[in-house]
Design a protein around this motif. Structure first.
Motif, PDB file in Angstrom:
ATOM      1  N   ARG A  15      58.849  39.319  43.056  1.00 18.52           N
ATOM      2  CA  ARG A  15      59.898  38.392  42.609  1.00 18.52           C
ATOM      3  C   ARG A  15      60.182  38.569  41.119  1.00 18.52           C
ATOM      4  O   ARG A  15      61.339  38.590  40.700  1.00 18.52           O
ATOM      5  CB  ARG A  15      59.501  36.947  42.890  1.00 18.52           C
ATOM      6  N   GLU A  16      59.118  38.703  40.336  1.00 15.75           N
ATOM      7  CA  GLU A  16      59.292  38.891  38.898  1.00 15.75           C
ATOM      8  C   GLU A  16      60.032  40.191  38.590  1.00 15.75           C
ATOM      9  O   GLU A  16      60.936  40.211  37.753  1.00 15.75           O
ATOM     10  CB  GLU A  16      57.928  38.891  38.196  1.00 15.75           C
ATOM     11  N   ARG A  17      59.639  41.272  39.269  1.00 19.29           N
ATOM     12  CA  ARG A  17      60.289  42.563  39.027  1.00 19.29           C
ATOM     13  C   ARG A  17      61.746  42.529  39.468  1.00 19.29           C
ATOM     14  O   ARG A  17      62.623  43.049  38.784  1.00 19.29           O
ATOM     15  CB  ARG A  17      59.536  43.689  39.737  1.00 19.29           C
ATOM     16  N   ARG A  18      61.999  41.893  40.624  1.00 17.77           N
ATOM     17  CA  ARG A  18      63.374  41.767  41.110  1.00 17.77           C
ATOM     18  C   ARG A  18      64.226  41.029  40.088  1.00 17.77           C
ATOM     19  O   ARG A  18      65.352  41.421  39.789  1.00 17.77           O
ATOM     20  CB  ARG A  18      63.392  41.044  42.450  1.00 17.77           C
ATOM     21  N   SER A  19      63.675  39.960  39.539  1.00 18.90           N
ATOM     22  CA  SER A  19      64.392  39.183  38.534  1.00 18.90           C
ATOM     23  C   SER A  19      64.708  40.029  37.296  1.00 18.90           C
ATOM     24  O   SER A  19      65.820  39.965  36.759  1.00 18.90           O
ATOM     25  CB  SER A  19      63.556  37.968  38.148  1.00 18.90           C
ATOM     26  N   LEU A  20      63.752  40.820  36.859  1.00 22.71           N
ATOM     27  CA  LEU A  20      63.977  41.682  35.692  1.00 22.71           C
ATOM     28  C   LEU A  20      65.067  42.718  35.956  1.00 22.71           C
ATOM     29  O   LEU A  20      65.939  42.954  35.114  1.00 22.71           O
ATOM     30  CB  LEU A  20      62.677  42.384  35.289  1.00 22.71           C
ATOM     31  N   VAL A  21      65.013  43.329  37.132  1.00 28.73           N
ATOM     32  CA  VAL A  21      66.018  44.340  37.486  1.00 28.73           C
ATOM     33  C   VAL A  21      67.398  43.703  37.565  1.00 28.73           C
ATOM     34  O   VAL A  21      68.376  44.242  37.032  1.00 28.73           O
ATOM     35  CB  VAL A  21      65.647  45.050  38.812  1.00 28.73           C
ATOM     36  N   LEU A  22      67.493  42.546  38.214  1.00 31.76           N
ATOM     37  CA  LEU A  22      68.786  41.868  38.317  1.00 31.76           C
ATOM     38  C   LEU A  22      69.308  41.459  36.944  1.00 31.76           C
ATOM     39  O   LEU A  22      70.517  41.517  36.701  1.00 31.76           O
ATOM     40  CB  LEU A  22      68.674  40.644  39.231  1.00 31.76           C
ATOM     41  N   ASP A  23      68.412  41.083  36.044  1.00 28.70           N
ATOM     42  CA  ASP A  23      68.809  40.730  34.689  1.00 28.70           C
ATOM     43  C   ASP A  23      69.418  41.932  33.969  1.00 28.70           C
ATOM     44  O   ASP A  23      70.445  41.808  33.300  1.00 28.70           O
ATOM     45  CB  ASP A  23      67.607  40.193  33.915  1.00 28.70           C
ATOM     46  N   ASN A  27      73.397  41.934  32.882  1.00 26.13           N
ATOM     47  CA  ASN A  27      73.700  41.885  31.453  1.00 26.13           C
ATOM     48  C   ASN A  27      74.114  43.234  30.875  1.00 26.13           C
ATOM     49  O   ASN A  27      73.926  43.493  29.683  1.00 26.13           O
ATOM     50  CB  ASN A  27      72.493  41.325  30.685  1.00 26.13           C
ATOM     51  N   LYS A  28      74.666  44.071  31.727  1.00 22.55           N
ATOM     52  CA  LYS A  28      75.192  45.377  31.318  1.00 22.55           C
ATOM     53  C   LYS A  28      74.164  46.205  30.555  1.00 22.55           C
ATOM     54  O   LYS A  28      74.473  46.855  29.565  1.00 22.55           O
ATOM     55  CB  LYS A  28      76.465  45.205  30.501  1.00 22.55           C
ATOM     56  N   GLY A  29      72.928  46.187  31.058  1.00 22.01           N
ATOM     57  CA  GLY A  29      71.865  46.960  30.441  1.00 22.01           C
ATOM     58  C   GLY A  29      71.720  48.351  31.018  1.00 22.01           C
ATOM     59  O   GLY A  29      70.785  49.066  30.697  1.00 22.01           O
ATOM     60  N   VAL A  30      72.656  48.731  31.863  1.00 17.53           N
ATOM     61  CA  VAL A  30      72.600  50.044  32.506  1.00 17.53           C
ATOM     62  C   VAL A  30      73.315  51.057  31.626  1.00 17.53           C
ATOM     63  O   VAL A  30      74.467  50.866  31.254  1.00 17.53           O
ATOM     64  CB  VAL A  30      73.247  49.990  33.905  1.00 17.53           C
ATOM     65  N   LEU A  39      67.744  51.685  39.640  1.00 17.87           N
ATOM     66  CA  LEU A  39      67.558  50.235  39.756  1.00 17.87           C
ATOM     67  C   LEU A  39      67.941  49.729  41.146  1.00 17.87           C
ATOM     68  O   LEU A  39      67.251  48.873  41.710  1.00 17.87           O
ATOM     69  CB  LEU A  39      68.358  49.508  38.679  1.00 17.87           C
ATOM     70  N   MET A  40      69.019  50.263  41.697  1.00 19.71           N
ATOM     71  CA  MET A  40      69.420  49.856  43.047  1.00 19.71           C
ATOM     72  C   MET A  40      68.382  50.299  44.075  1.00 19.71           C
ATOM     73  O   MET A  40      68.082  49.562  45.020  1.00 19.71           O
ATOM     74  CB  MET A  40      70.806  50.415  43.385  1.00 19.71           C
ATOM     75  N   GLY A  41      67.816  51.480  43.885  1.00 17.21           N
ATOM     76  CA  GLY A  41      66.743  51.940  44.764  1.00 17.21           C
ATOM     77  C   GLY A  41      65.519  51.058  44.652  1.00 17.21           C
ATOM     78  O   GLY A  41      64.849  50.760  45.652  1.00 17.21           O
TER      79      GLY A  41
END
Length: 65
Positions: A15-23, A27-30, A39-41
């Protein structure tokens, strides 16, 4: 620590990792298409692992109960 505690701990980490990836995604961090694909993988893998763990808990509950 029994199996259920371990599964719940791992689900918390997921859950924590999912939250970080979604963040990062929100927030246009890609910075590149490769990073986006990675990240999608990662999100897909997190979902798959979490589903397997949930299924395992359900099977265990039905055996116990």
């Amino acid at each position: 620590m029994d199996e259920i505690d371990v599964v719940q701990f791992v689900q918390g980490v997921l859950r924590e990792r999912r939250s970080l990836v979604l963040d990062v995604l929100a927030n246009k961090g890609v910075n590149s298409m490769e990073q986006y694909q990675h990240l999608m993988g990662e999100l897909a893998a997190i979902h798959h692992i979490n589903q397997e763990l949930s299924d395992m808990l359900e099977r265990q509950e039905s055996l116990d109960g």
